[in-house]
Enzyme design. Structure first.
Site, PDB file in Angstrom:
ATOM      1  N   GLY A  35       0.802  -1.226   0.000  1.00 54.57           N
ATOM      2  CA  GLY A  35       0.000   0.000   0.000  1.00 54.57           C
ATOM      3  C   GLY A  35       0.831   1.271   0.000  1.00 54.57           C
ATOM      4  O   GLY A  35       0.281   2.369  -0.164  1.00 54.57           O
ATOM      5  N   GLN A  87      -4.588  24.000  12.838  1.00 52.53           N
ATOM      6  CA  GLN A  87      -3.901  23.813  14.123  1.00 52.53           C
ATOM      7  C   GLN A  87      -2.631  24.671  14.042  1.00 52.53           C
ATOM      8  O   GLN A  87      -1.526  24.167  13.846  1.00 52.53           O
ATOM      9  CB  GLN A  87      -3.581  22.323  14.340  1.00 52.53           C
ATOM     10  CG  GLN A  87      -2.856  22.009  15.642  1.00 52.53           C
ATOM     11  CD  GLN A  87      -3.779  21.808  16.844  1.00 52.53           C
ATOM     12  OE1 GLN A  87      -4.990  21.693  16.685  1.00 52.53           O
ATOM     13  NE2 GLN A  87      -3.230  21.800  18.036  1.00 52.53           N
ATOM     14  N   HIS A 119      -5.253  29.226   6.051  1.00 54.41           N
ATOM     15  CA  HIS A 119      -6.176  29.621   7.114  1.00 54.41           C
ATOM     16  C   HIS A 119      -5.688  30.853   7.869  1.00 54.41           C
ATOM     17  O   HIS A 119      -6.466  31.758   8.159  1.00 54.41           O
ATOM     18  CB  HIS A 119      -6.424  28.450   8.057  1.00 54.41           C
ATOM     19  CG  HIS A 119      -7.542  28.721   9.010  1.00 54.41           C
ATOM     20  ND1 HIS A 119      -8.817  29.013   8.592  1.00 54.41           N
ATOM     21  CD2 HIS A 119      -7.560  28.793  10.352  1.00 54.41           C
ATOM     22  CE1 HIS A 119      -9.587  29.234   9.635  1.00 54.41           C
ATOM     23  NE2 HIS A 119      -8.841  29.118  10.714  1.00 54.41           N
ATOM     24  N   ASP A 158     -18.518  34.095  10.111  1.00 51.11           N
ATOM     25  CA  ASP A 158     -17.991  34.502  11.414  1.00 51.11           C
ATOM     26  C   ASP A 158     -17.151  35.761  11.225  1.00 51.11           C
ATOM     27  O   ASP A 158     -16.814  36.151  10.102  1.00 51.11           O
ATOM     28  CB  ASP A 158     -17.181  33.378  12.091  1.00 51.11           C
ATOM     29  CG  ASP A 158     -16.069  32.847  11.210  1.00 51.11           C
ATOM     30  OD1 ASP A 158     -15.467  33.642  10.466  1.00 51.11           O
ATOM     31  OD2 ASP A 158     -15.814  31.624  11.251  1.00 51.11           O
ATOM     32  N   LYS A 181     -20.483  33.213  15.053  1.00 52.02           N
ATOM     33  CA  LYS A 181     -20.465  31.740  15.145  1.00 52.02           C
ATOM     34  C   LYS A 181     -19.762  31.300  16.415  1.00 52.02           C
ATOM     35  O   LYS A 181     -18.719  31.842  16.768  1.00 52.02           O
ATOM     36  CB  LYS A 181     -19.735  31.187  13.923  1.00 52.02           C
ATOM     37  CG  LYS A 181     -19.435  29.701  13.970  1.00 52.02           C
ATOM     38  CD  LYS A 181     -18.859  29.219  12.650  1.00 52.02           C
ATOM     39  CE  LYS A 181     -17.379  28.991  12.712  1.00 52.02           C
ATOM     40  NZ  LYS A 181     -16.810  28.406  11.495  1.00 52.02           N
TER      41      LYS A 181
HETATM   42  C1  R5P Z   1     -13.052  28.123  10.429  1.00 57.79           C
HETATM   43  O1  R5P Z   1     -12.422  28.944  11.055  1.00 57.79           O
HETATM   44  C2  R5P Z   1     -13.058  28.112   8.944  1.00 57.79           C
HETATM   45  O2  R5P Z   1     -12.916  29.399   8.415  1.00 57.79           O
HETATM   46  C3  R5P Z   1     -14.327  27.495   8.407  1.00 57.79           C
HETATM   47  O3  R5P Z   1     -15.432  28.290   8.808  1.00 57.79           O
HETATM   48  C4  R5P Z   1     -14.499  26.096   8.940  1.00 57.79           C
HETATM   49  O4  R5P Z   1     -13.339  25.362   8.700  1.00 57.79           O
HETATM   50  C5  R5P Z   1     -15.689  25.431   8.292  1.00 57.79           C
HETATM   51  O5  R5P Z   1     -15.776  24.148   8.788  1.00 57.79           O
HETATM   52  P1  R5P Z   1     -17.122  23.286   8.683  1.00 57.79           P
HETATM   53  O6  R5P Z   1     -17.508  23.227   7.241  1.00 57.79           O
HETATM   54  O7  R5P Z   1     -16.721  21.950   9.242  1.00 57.79           O
HETATM   55  O8  R5P Z   1     -18.146  23.950   9.534  1.00 57.79           O
END
Ligand code: R5P
Length: 281
Positions: A35, A87, A119, A158, A181
């Site tokens: 694998g 993370q 992110h 958010d 949120k």
């Molecule tokens: C969070 O801070 C990100 O910007 C997204 O809002 C989040 O990753 C969305 O995740 P999910 O689709 O699992 O709610």
């Protein structure tokens, strides 16, 4: 210069090659009997652009192997979706900074590293190479214009995504707002109802990542209860974990659109031109 891509980033890699006006180098992917991933690349030039999104362990291993196979050329690394970037610090005692572990392993010896809507840009130094993050507001605004909506409200789910929503909205002359949120668990979020004047209006939600879909599905239900005419969802990275697309569709969202940083049936616009531009600077 040639462009190579991991297995699940072939489409975007070939679009980047097209935008740069260079050829793709072929890569043959297979597995050993146990694998383990195996690959073999074709001939390279002196400069190579290696494209690979990290959405799971397999894609990470393939990208590491491809980088090693290209080590004799000058490599520019493109990680369109950098998984593990959320993370970005040790939230609890004893946790790793996963973004540092992944970016550090990938960035070693690179001439340049390019991410898309990472992110948080604070993780870029972890590549230990000149790193640049590309954003896709222009492509998203173009996509929204094509929907032909009258006076849409661009909405961040958010506060953290408000700057992104504002940047998109300003390109189209639209309004931007945000919801509040609170994350309850990995799959569940709570949205605070806000007085947003959405009654009879089209709302376009924008977010960087759609993972479980919980964020946008919860927001969509609330907006419809408040009388929104139509709710649209635009993400950059469509991770779509475990039934997320179905969840979003059943929450009444009219159209779900993502970029091609992760290939899926929701890809509606491309990151290729913005990435090619970053590579050309
Ligand atoms: C969070 O801070 C990100 O910007 C997204 O809002 C989040 O990753 C969305 O995740 P999910 O689709 O699992 O709610």
């Amino acid at each position: 210069m040639k462009v190579v891509g991991t297995q699940r980033s072939q489409v975007l890699a070939s679009r980047i090659a097209g935008a740069l006006g260079v050829e793709m180098a072929e890569v043959r992917f297979s597995r050993f009997p146990d694998g383990e991933h195996r690959l073999q690349r074709g001939a390279l030039d002196r400069d190579t652009v290696v494209v690979g999104s990290v959405m799971d362990a397999d894609s990470l291993v393939q990208l590491l192997l491809l980088l090693d196979a290209c080590r004799e050329s000058e490599v520019r690394l493109v990680v369109p979706y950098l998984g593990y970037a959320r993370q970005d610090r040790a939230f609890r005692e004893g946790e790793p900074v996963s973004a540092r572990a992944i970016a550090g392993a990938l960035g070693r010896g690179m001439v340049q590293a390019v991410t898309v809507h990472v992110h948080k840009e604070t993780v870029l130094p972890y590549f230990n190479a000149p790193a640049r993050n590309v954003t896709l507001e222009a492509a998203i605004a173009g996509y929204i214009s094509g929907l032909g909506l009258t006076r849409p409200l661009v909405l961040a789910p958010d506060r953290g995504a408000l700057a992104f929503a504002r940047a998109v909205a300003s390109l189209g002359g639209w309004e931007a707002e945000h919801l509040e949120k609170t994350r309850i668990s990995g799959r569940e979020v709570r949205m605070e109802a806000k007085d947003l004047a959405v009654k009879g209006r089209d709302v376009v939600m924008v977010d960087d990542i759609i993972s479980t879909g919980g964020t946008l599905a919860t927001a969509a239900r609330m907006l419809q209860a408040e009388g929104a005419r139509g709710v649209h969802a635009i993400g950059v990275h469509g991770v779509f974990t475990g039934g997320a697309l179905d969840l979003l569709r059943t929450s009444g969202i009219r159209e779900i659109a993502c970029s091609d940083t992760i290939e899926s049936e929701a890809c509606r616009y491309s990151a290729a031109a913005a990435i090619a531009d970053a590579l050309s600077r």
